[in-house]
Scaffold this active site. Sequence first.
Site, PDB file in Angstrom:
ATOM      1  CD  GLU A 195      -2.879   7.017   5.352  1.00 16.22           C
ATOM      2  OE1 GLU A 195      -2.733   7.377   6.539  1.00 16.22           O
ATOM      3  OE2 GLU A 195      -3.732   6.198   4.987  1.00 16.22           O
ATOM      4  CG  HIS A 225       1.342   4.052   2.479  1.00 10.85           C
ATOM      5  ND1 HIS A 225       1.117   2.760   2.910  1.00 10.85           N
ATOM      6  CD2 HIS A 225       0.130   4.533   2.137  1.00 10.85           C
ATOM      7  CE1 HIS A 225      -0.177   2.486   2.829  1.00 10.85           C
ATOM      8  NE2 HIS A 225      -0.801   3.553   2.351  1.00 10.85           N
ATOM      9  CG  HIS A 240      -2.217   0.449  -1.177  1.00 11.93           C
ATOM     10  ND1 HIS A 240      -3.336   1.206  -1.451  1.00 11.93           N
ATOM     11  CD2 HIS A 240      -1.738   0.930   0.014  1.00 11.93           C
ATOM     12  CE1 HIS A 240      -3.524   2.096  -0.485  1.00 11.93           C
ATOM     13  NE2 HIS A 240      -2.561   1.962   0.395  1.00 11.93           N
ATOM     14  CG  HIS A 284      -3.919   0.784   4.686  1.00 15.76           C
ATOM     15  ND1 HIS A 284      -3.827   1.816   5.601  1.00 15.76           N
ATOM     16  CD2 HIS A 284      -3.696   1.350   3.483  1.00 15.76           C
ATOM     17  CE1 HIS A 284      -3.582   2.941   4.952  1.00 15.76           C
ATOM     18  NE2 HIS A 284      -3.490   2.678   3.666  1.00 15.76           N
TER      19      HIS A 284
HETATM   20  P1  13P Z   1      -3.194  10.002  -0.310  1.00 14.85           P
HETATM   21  O1  13P Z   1      -3.655  10.131  -1.743  1.00 14.85           O
HETATM   22  O2  13P Z   1      -3.931  10.967   0.591  1.00 14.85           O
HETATM   23  O3  13P Z   1      -1.712  10.109  -0.197  1.00 14.85           O
HETATM   24  O4  13P Z   1      -3.633   8.565   0.198  1.00 14.85           O
HETATM   25  C1  13P Z   1      -3.355   7.433  -0.580  1.00 14.85           C
HETATM   26  C2  13P Z   1      -3.301   6.190   0.235  1.00 14.85           C
HETATM   27  O5  13P Z   1      -2.693   5.246  -0.183  1.00 14.85           O
HETATM   28  C3  13P Z   1      -4.004   6.142   1.536  1.00 14.85           C
HETATM   29  O6  13P Z   1      -3.622   5.024   2.256  1.00 14.85           O
END
Ligand code: 13P
Length: 218
Positions: free
Chosen positions: A77, A96, A98, A159
Site C-alpha cells: 500500500e 493504515h 483494519h 477494506h
Molecule cells: P502490506 O503487508 O503489503 O503492507 O499490506 C497489508 C494490508 O493491510 C493491505 O491492505
Amino acid sequence: MMPNATDMRQQLVDACRRLDQLGFVPATDGNVSLRIGRDEVLITPTMAPKRLVQPSQLLVVGMDGRVRQGSGRPSSEMKMHLAAYWLRPDVGAVVHAHPPIATGFAAARLPLTDPLLPEAVATLGPVPLAEYATPSTDEVPRSIEKLVAVCNALLLANHGALAVGAGVAEAMDRMERVEHLAKVTLVARLLGGAAPLGAGDVARMLATLPRRGDGTGA
Ligand code: 13P
C-alpha cells in the site's frame, strides 16, 4: 529537534506493536510510514506481522516509490501512503489498519461523518468513506485522493481505515479515535439512533478549544 534515524525507526516499530495490541492488524495486516525528509519515507515491509517487525526491517523509499535503503519489498500500500504525503505537505506520518468495528462500517459502506463526540470533532473531523478499490493497486491512491486532501482519517470501503498526522503519535491517536467513534456510533444506533451535536454546539465547542502551541496541550 528532528529525531535521529534510530528514533524514527523505533517510533514506527512502537506504532506497529501498539496496533497489534489494540487488535487493529490481524495476521500481517496494516502498514505504517513516517516522512523522514523532503524526499524520503520510512515504511513497513509487506506481509510482516506487526507484532514482530524490527527496526532493521523498515525500508526507506523515495517519494517516487523507489526503494533507497533496506532489503525486501515495501508495503503493497506504499502508493496510498505516498499519495497522502504528495497531497498534504503537513502530513508527517500515515497509519493504515483494519480495526474491526471501523472496518465493519467500511464493509457496510457507512461513513462516520456525524458530529457525535466533541473530542472526535475537534481532533479527527468527519471520517468519510472512500470508494472500494482493489488493495495494493493504483486504484487505492486514486480512491483516497479527494478525501485525504481535506480529511485526517477515512474509511476504505470493504477494506479498513487510514489516518494521517503531523507525526506518528498524532496519526496513531486518530486511528484509535476512528475505532472509538465507530464503537460509539454502533452502540448509539443499536440503542435507537445516534443524536448528532447541533451546529451551534459544534461551533461553541470549537471556539472554546485551546489553540495549538499555546502550551495547554491541544
Ligand atoms: P502490506 O503487508 O503489503 O503492507 O499490506 C497489508 C494490508 O493491510 C493491505 O491492505
